[in-house]
Design a protein around this motif. Structure first.
Motif, PDB file in Angstrom:
ATOM      1  N   ALA A  74       0.954  -1.215   0.006  1.00  0.00           N
ATOM      2  CA  ALA A  74       0.096   0.067  -0.164  1.00  0.00           C
ATOM      3  C   ALA A  74       0.823   1.282  -0.109  1.00  0.00           C
ATOM      4  O   ALA A  74       0.693   2.109  -0.661  1.00  0.00           O
ATOM      5  N   ALA A  75       2.051   1.017   0.524  1.00  0.00           N
ATOM      6  CA  ALA A  75       2.834   2.384   0.753  1.00  0.00           C
ATOM      7  C   ALA A  75       3.626   2.655  -0.721  1.00  0.00           C
ATOM      8  O   ALA A  75       3.859   3.721  -0.941  1.00  0.00           O
ATOM      9  N   LEU A  76       4.039   1.414  -1.443  1.00  0.00           N
ATOM     10  CA  LEU A  76       4.615   1.450  -2.618  1.00  0.00           C
ATOM     11  C   LEU A  76       3.592   1.862  -3.473  1.00  0.00           C
ATOM     12  O   LEU A  76       3.896   2.803  -4.503  1.00  0.00           O
ATOM     13  N   GLU A  77       2.238   1.661  -3.679  1.00  0.00           N
ATOM     14  CA  GLU A  77       1.255   2.110  -4.458  1.00  0.00           C
ATOM     15  C   GLU A  77       0.968   3.773  -4.310  1.00  0.00           C
ATOM     16  O   GLU A  77       0.827   4.253  -4.896  1.00  0.00           O
ATOM     17  N   GLN A  78       0.983   4.073  -2.926  1.00  0.00           N
ATOM     18  CA  GLN A  78       0.795   5.478  -2.776  1.00  0.00           C
ATOM     19  C   GLN A  78       2.138   6.259  -3.326  1.00  0.00           C
ATOM     20  O   GLN A  78       1.840   7.536  -3.766  1.00  0.00           O
ATOM     21  N   GLU A  79       3.051   5.740  -3.494  1.00  0.00           N
ATOM     22  CA  GLU A  79       4.282   6.482  -3.833  1.00  0.00           C
ATOM     23  C   GLU A  79       4.466   6.492  -5.234  1.00  0.00           C
ATOM     24  O   GLU A  79       4.794   7.208  -6.076  1.00  0.00           O
ATOM     25  N   LEU A  80       3.897   5.311  -5.930  1.00  0.00           N
ATOM     26  CA  LEU A  80       4.042   5.143  -7.216  1.00  0.00           C
ATOM     27  C   LEU A  80       2.732   5.984  -7.992  1.00  0.00           C
ATOM     28  O   LEU A  80       2.902   6.681  -8.874  1.00  0.00           O
ATOM     29  N   ALA A  81       1.733   6.319  -7.250  1.00  0.00           N
ATOM     30  CA  ALA A  81       0.738   7.283  -7.655  1.00  0.00           C
ATOM     31  C   ALA A  81       0.989   8.704  -7.473  1.00  0.00           C
ATOM     32  O   ALA A  81       0.180   9.553  -7.821  1.00  0.00           O
ATOM     33  N   GLY A  82       1.975   8.960  -6.752  1.00  0.00           N
ATOM     34  CA  GLY A  82       2.532  10.348  -6.512  1.00  0.00           C
ATOM     35  C   GLY A  82       2.769  11.148  -7.547  1.00  0.00           C
ATOM     36  O   GLY A  82       2.254  12.574  -7.858  1.00  0.00           O
ATOM     37  N   PRO A  83       3.597  10.874  -8.905  1.00  0.00           N
ATOM     38  CA  PRO A  83       3.973  11.597  -9.820  1.00  0.00           C
ATOM     39  C   PRO A  83       2.522  11.982 -10.664  1.00  0.00           C
ATOM     40  O   PRO A  83       1.841  11.186 -10.786  1.00  0.00           O
TER      41      PRO A  83
END
Length: 205
Positions: A74-83
């Protein structure tokens, strides 16, 4: 013989708090860098409870590690969705950089997520009740990559005719690079390898 840290008894209705403390304890042990230390006894000791107290919240260690892995994804998904670059090709490059940065910053949790610490398929066999959750583990993070490759193709920025397959290839490439950079730090890595990997695997124009 070591004993658990002294811990105040939870009041009625505080079971969710104890469950959270158990998950946090497992994560703390994992971040310590020795995956063999993540046992039910060690988790209980870190949480300041007796080992049998865990069973009111989790049936086994696999169930605890699943929650740790779910939160890491979930943390990885949040970071990938950031840009949020309006150019999907540039956004895909930023997503790929975010992926590699996450793997570098969270090496022990990353290893858990992808089986170097914990074998999810064996966990499924040992605890069939986990099968549904394990089947979708990490798919949210992957979908960010897939969706962006598809957008690149739709806008003519990628020649991909199968965004799912090409997003999978990019994911495999990023994972391989993340793992190899840790395993072979003395290899003379080409300076523009990351950019070349992203462009070729996503078929960017």
């Amino acid at each position: 013989m070591t004993t658990p840290r002294a811990r105040a008894r939870n009041k009625r209705g505080e079971g969710a708090q104890l469950r959270e403390e158990i998950v946090r304890a497992a994560g703390t042990l994992l971040d310590g860098g020795d995956p063999q230390s993540v046992t039910l006894r060690a988790v209980a000791r870190e949480a300041g409870i007796s080992a049998p107290s865990i069973y009111a919240h989790f049936p086994d260690l696999d169930s605890i590690l699943l929650v740790v892995a779910q939160r890491a994804f979930a943390a990885l998904e949040q970071e990938l969705a950031g840009p949020d670059d309006p150019d999907p090709a540039e956004r895909l490059r930023a997503i790929s950089v975010a992926y590699l940065t996450f793997a570098e910053r969270q090496p022990h949790r990353y290893r858990l997520m992808f089986g170097s610490v914990w074998d999810a398929s064996r966990a499924r066999d040992r605890t069939p009740a986990l099968a549904d959750d394990l089947a979708v583990l990490g798919m949210g993070a992957f979908e960010v990559i897939h969706r962006t490759v598809a957008e690149c193709a739709a806008k003519g920025l990628s020649t991909s005719a199968d965004p799912f397959a090409d997003a999978t290839a990019l994911w495999v490439g990023l994972h391989g690079l993340a793992q190899l950079r840790v395993a072979t730090p003395l290899f003379p890595w080409p300076p523009h390898l990351r950019e070349a990997l992203i462009g070729r695997l996503a078929l960017l124009v």
